[in-house]
Write an enzyme that holds these catalytic residues in place. Sequence first.
Site, PDB file in Angstrom:
ATOM      1  N   SER A  81      14.431  93.690 -59.874  1.00 54.49           N
ATOM      2  CA  SER A  81      15.123  92.300 -60.045  1.00 54.49           C
ATOM      3  C   SER A  81      15.396  92.169 -61.435  1.00 54.49           C
ATOM      4  CB  SER A  81      13.392  91.216 -59.792  1.00 54.49           C
ATOM      5  OG  SER A  81      12.664  91.783 -61.565  1.00 54.49           O
ATOM      6  N   HIS A  86       1.301  83.112 -63.381  1.00 47.34           N
ATOM      7  CA  HIS A  86      -0.132  83.986 -62.654  1.00 47.34           C
ATOM      8  C   HIS A  86      -1.144  84.252 -63.603  1.00 47.34           C
ATOM      9  CE1 HIS A  86       1.895  86.500 -59.020  1.00 47.34           C
ATOM     10  NE2 HIS A  86       2.653  85.332 -59.301  1.00 47.34           N
ATOM     11  N   ASP A 115       2.786  86.651 -53.140  1.00 45.31           N
ATOM     12  CA  ASP A 115       2.310  85.995 -54.767  1.00 45.31           C
ATOM     13  C   ASP A 115       3.096  86.960 -55.729  1.00 45.31           C
ATOM     14  OD1 ASP A 115       0.928  88.083 -53.906  1.00 45.31           O
ATOM     15  OD2 ASP A 115      -0.113  87.963 -55.532  1.00 45.31           O
ATOM     16  N   CYS A 116       4.348  87.410 -55.479  1.00 45.63           N
ATOM     17  CA  CYS A 116       4.859  88.549 -56.775  1.00 45.63           C
ATOM     18  C   CYS A 116       5.702  87.874 -57.409  1.00 45.63           C
ATOM     19  CB  CYS A 116       5.950  89.224 -55.443  1.00 45.63           C
ATOM     20  SG  CYS A 116       7.301  90.398 -56.629  1.00 45.63           S
ATOM     21  N   LYS A 122       8.145  89.507 -50.247  1.00 40.66           N
ATOM     22  CA  LYS A 122       6.211  89.968 -50.200  1.00 40.66           C
ATOM     23  C   LYS A 122       5.832  88.457 -48.932  1.00 40.66           C
ATOM     24  CE  LYS A 122       1.923  91.170 -51.992  1.00 40.66           C
ATOM     25  NZ  LYS A 122       1.005  90.717 -53.683  1.00 40.66           N
ATOM     26  N   TRP A 165      -4.366  89.016 -56.849  1.00 47.83           N
ATOM     27  CA  TRP A 165      -4.733  89.816 -57.624  1.00 47.83           C
ATOM     28  C   TRP A 165      -6.201  90.529 -57.645  1.00 47.83           C
ATOM     29  CZ3 TRP A 165      -1.795  91.622 -61.722  1.00 47.83           C
ATOM     30  CH2 TRP A 165      -0.961  91.536 -61.922  1.00 47.83           C
ATOM     31  N   VAL A 210       9.524  94.789 -52.937  1.00 54.07           N
ATOM     32  CA  VAL A 210      10.462  93.023 -52.928  1.00 54.07           C
ATOM     33  C   VAL A 210      10.620  93.269 -54.972  1.00 54.07           C
ATOM     34  CG1 VAL A 210       9.491  93.310 -50.807  1.00 54.07           C
ATOM     35  CG2 VAL A 210       8.397  92.200 -52.574  1.00 54.07           C
ATOM     36  N   LYS A 229       4.511  97.614 -43.746  1.00 50.38           N
ATOM     37  CA  LYS A 229       6.242  97.495 -44.141  1.00 50.38           C
ATOM     38  C   LYS A 229       6.595  97.813 -42.126  1.00 50.38           C
ATOM     39  CE  LYS A 229       5.498  97.912 -48.709  1.00 50.38           C
ATOM     40  NZ  LYS A 229       4.269  99.071 -49.713  1.00 50.38           N
ATOM     41  N   LYS A 237      -6.779  94.006 -57.336  1.00 49.76           N
ATOM     42  CA  LYS A 237      -6.758  94.890 -58.558  1.00 49.76           C
ATOM     43  C   LYS A 237      -7.903  94.535 -60.062  1.00 49.76           C
ATOM     44  CE  LYS A 237      -2.058  94.814 -57.885  1.00 49.76           C
ATOM     45  NZ  LYS A 237      -1.687  94.350 -56.993  1.00 49.76           N
TER      46      LYS A 237
END
EC number: 2.5.1.18
Length: 213
Positions: A73, A160, A19-20, A8, A207, A60, A47, A210
């Site tokens: 992942s 995070h 920040d992923c 990302k 963030w 991702v 994208k 969210k």
Amino acid sequence: MALDICVKVAVGAPDVLGDCPFSQRVLLTLEEKKLPYKTHLINASDKPQWFLDISPEGKVPVVKLDGKWVADSDVIVGLLEEKYPEPSLKTPPEFASVGSKIFGAFVTFLKSKDANDGSEKALVDELVALENHLKTHSGPFVAGEKVTAVDLSLAPKLYHLEVALGHYKNWSVPESLTNVRNYAKALFSRESFEKTKAKKEIVVAGWESKVNA
């Protein structure tokens, strides 16, 4: 030959790592295994078509292994361990789920608008469980002296947690949880972490939508 990995991009910064935490987990694995890689930064809100062709869900990280693009992942880290077993990052099975509920509890507390909904206590309970594990097993890492996959999964999530809760709730890991604090410090000070972490302001920006949803 360098491995291709799509991760990302930072919000509003087209050439800065985003920040992923799941992308960082894979980057940490590549760094700890000293594997050369080439990063492709993907804008989550715009994208490119070539990326959607290789990752139809648009997620991702994705890594190219043996000519095939692989998503998720968990899957990527498992395949990297199989294909490049040295140095081993395998976590003993009995430790594989240590800390696994921390990230979910963190997200719930971060998004919470009600101070009495129990979300803070739920997060503290998960951190206390990690504290007790670290206290009763010789560390400094979850499975002992060496970093393993479980640590590389937890490191970005704890980062995070620290950055986002510090910014949005003026909250930090309780001082009584000295083992958790020292564990996080040990992870954050690794060269692999320094090289792959997103800047704090990028984590905060990531963030924002969210928190305000």
